[in-house]
Structure formats: structure tokens, C-alpha cells
Motif scaffolding. Sequence first.
Motif, PDB file in Angstrom:
ATOM      1  N   SER A   1       0.835  -1.211   0.000  1.00 42.44           N
ATOM      2  CA  SER A   1       0.000   0.000   0.000  1.00 42.44           C
ATOM      3  C   SER A   1       0.861   1.249   0.000  1.00 42.44           C
ATOM      4  O   SER A   1       0.551   2.233  -0.693  1.00 42.44           O
TER       5      SER A   1
ATOM      6  N   LEU B   1       2.377   1.702  -3.499  1.00 41.49           N
ATOM      7  CA  LEU B   1       1.363   2.105  -4.471  1.00 41.49           C
ATOM      8  C   LEU B   1       0.891   3.538  -4.233  1.00 41.49           C
ATOM      9  O   LEU B   1       0.655   4.289  -5.185  1.00 41.49           O
TER      10      LEU B   1
ATOM     11  N   GLY C   1       1.155   6.493  -6.854  1.00 40.50           N
ATOM     12  CA  GLY C   1      -0.060   7.216  -7.197  1.00 40.50           C
ATOM     13  C   GLY C   1       0.088   8.705  -6.957  1.00 40.50           C
ATOM     14  O   GLY C   1      -0.339   9.536  -7.774  1.00 40.50           O
TER      15      GLY C   1
ATOM     16  N   ALA D   1      -6.797  -6.732  -2.963  1.00 48.19           N
ATOM     17  CA  ALA D   1      -7.015  -5.992  -4.211  1.00 48.19           C
ATOM     18  C   ALA D   1      -7.673  -4.641  -3.933  1.00 48.19           C
ATOM     19  O   ALA D   1      -7.298  -3.619  -4.513  1.00 48.19           O
ATOM     20  N   ILE D   2      -8.659  -4.635  -3.030  1.00 55.43           N
ATOM     21  CA  ILE D   2      -9.360  -3.392  -2.698  1.00 55.43           C
ATOM     22  C   ILE D   2      -8.425  -2.411  -1.996  1.00 55.43           C
ATOM     23  O   ILE D   2      -8.369  -1.223  -2.327  1.00 55.43           O
TER      24      ILE D   2
ATOM     25  N   TRP E   1      -5.116  -2.276  -1.992  1.00 55.55           N
ATOM     26  CA  TRP E   1      -4.035  -1.783  -2.845  1.00 55.55           C
ATOM     27  C   TRP E   1      -4.553  -0.826  -3.915  1.00 55.55           C
ATOM     28  O   TRP E   1      -3.916   0.187  -4.210  1.00 55.55           O
ATOM     29  N   ALA E   2      -5.722  -1.136  -4.501  1.00 51.87           N
ATOM     30  CA  ALA E   2      -6.298  -0.237  -5.504  1.00 51.87           C
ATOM     31  C   ALA E   2      -6.650   1.109  -4.867  1.00 51.87           C
ATOM     32  O   ALA E   2      -6.384   2.179  -5.437  1.00 51.87           O
TER      33      ALA E   2
ATOM     34  N   PHE F   1      -3.548   3.230  -4.204  1.00 54.32           N
ATOM     35  CA  PHE F   1      -3.037   3.858  -5.425  1.00 54.32           C
ATOM     36  C   PHE F   1      -3.914   5.032  -5.858  1.00 54.32           C
ATOM     37  O   PHE F   1      -3.418   6.135  -6.128  1.00 54.32           O
ATOM     38  N   ILE F   2      -5.249   4.817  -5.891  1.00 55.05           N
ATOM     39  CA  ILE F   2      -6.176   5.848  -6.380  1.00 55.05           C
ATOM     40  C   ILE F   2      -6.223   7.045  -5.432  1.00 55.05           C
ATOM     41  O   ILE F   2      -6.130   8.206  -5.858  1.00 55.05           O
TER      42      ILE F   2
END
Length: 259
Positions: A86, A89, A93, A144-145, A147-148, A151-152
Motif C-alpha cells: 500500500s 502504491l 499514485g 485488491a481493494i 491496494w487499488a 493507489f487511487i
Amino acid sequence: MRAMLMPMALTPKMVLIVVIGVFLASFTDGVAGGGGIISVPTYFLAGLPAHLALGTNKLSSSIGTAVSAARFIRGGYVDWKLALPSVALALYGAHLGTRAQLALDETYLKWLLLIVLPIVAFVVLRQKKLPEVPGDIPPRRRAAIVWAASFIVGAYDGFYGPGTGTFLILIYCNLAKMDLRTASGNVKLVNLASNIGALFTSLTHGKVFLVLGLIGAVASVAGHYIGSGMAIKNGSKVVRPVILVVLVLLAIKVITELV
């Protein structure tokens, strides 16, 4: 390094404003994130120009966030398998977000926030409390949630920034089904990494008022220590109302900037 030791005269009024404002901001940040909504205007109010205010804020907030992160780590409230990717990422990001900021008008993002913020507030109000125990979700989906989102939201932090920690806590708890304390601990590490990255850039460009930043850091440590302690001890009872306050302050900030 070209950090400014004394780029302008240090006055008692300036110190008083920073100590009070940064303490309140850091307490808020230690509980539920979003302290930058208070701390950045505090440095403006103290008389610092924009770039110097932002850089000096990163100095005090980095040191304070480190204290919060240490409390959560010591309490065992960090999932390292999720946290380390995290951090990486979020940093990448934030880098992309900063580059986008240079090419796009951030007004578009502010209008988008005016649509998103009431929805987020509605979700928080519907919840009687944030989860105190992890939810039932496959580990890969949770990863997945998380880490996404890292990044976002990290890209958002680089592009605009205010409320980053609050948004991450809500996503980690509601979508990734993490318990509040572990979610908060992981968020503190992400925030610490992004703060340090921004601080390094500000230092190398001479945009940090070191003396005032270190004075602010003392207030920041106190605020983060008390705030993170309350979050660990009281959980959702204290975090949920602070999140709502942060969302309201962010909405006011966006509206005033658009007017």
C-alpha cells in the motif's frame, strides 16, 4: 538540502497560531485523518507564503504522523502484508497525481468532490458504527481493494490532498472489511510515507521554515499522541463523529475555493 532556517522573522503571534492550530489538526488526524484541512490554513494564517506553508506543514505533520503510526504498530494494529505494498502504491499514485496536477485544472476535481462528499457523508451517517472486527471477505479480494484504494487515493493526495486519510479509512473499513483499528494503523503508514516524500521534495527546494516547523512538530506530536490513543481506546465512538466533521470541513474548503 536548502531548507530555510529563518526565511522570515519569527514572532510570538506566529508561534501561538501554529501551536494551537497544529495541535487541533494533529488531534483530528490522529483520530480519523484529514488534519491537513486545518493545519495548512494554520500556516497561511501565521503569515507564510503558499509553498513555504505547504513544505513547513509537511515537516510538522510527518513527525506527528510517525508518533501515531508508532502507537498503532506497538498495539499490533498493522497488517504488514497489506501495508507495505500500500505504501509503495500510494507513493507512485501520488507521483502521478502531482504530474496530473501540473497538466490539468484542479477545479474539475473540486466539482467532483462536491458530488462525492454528500454521498460519503450519507454512508457514514447510515452506519451506527465502524467495524471493530474484520468482516468476512476473501483475502485476495481484500488485498485488491486495499491496494487499488491506496493507489487511487494516493493519486488524489498528489493532485489535491485534503481528507486523504479519512477516505482511506472509509474504504478500508467498508469495502475491504478491515477492522477500524487495523485500518487506521495501515492508513497512518501510508500517510507517513507520502508526507516524507513530499517533505524531501520541499526540503531540497528550500521551501521549509525549519524553526517554525519544529515548533509545530511539538504540537503535532502531542495532538497525534492523544488522538491516536483515543482512536485505539474508543474505536468507532470517537472516529465516526470526527470523520463527519472532517467531511463538513472539506466541503466548506472546496466551496470557498470555488466561489
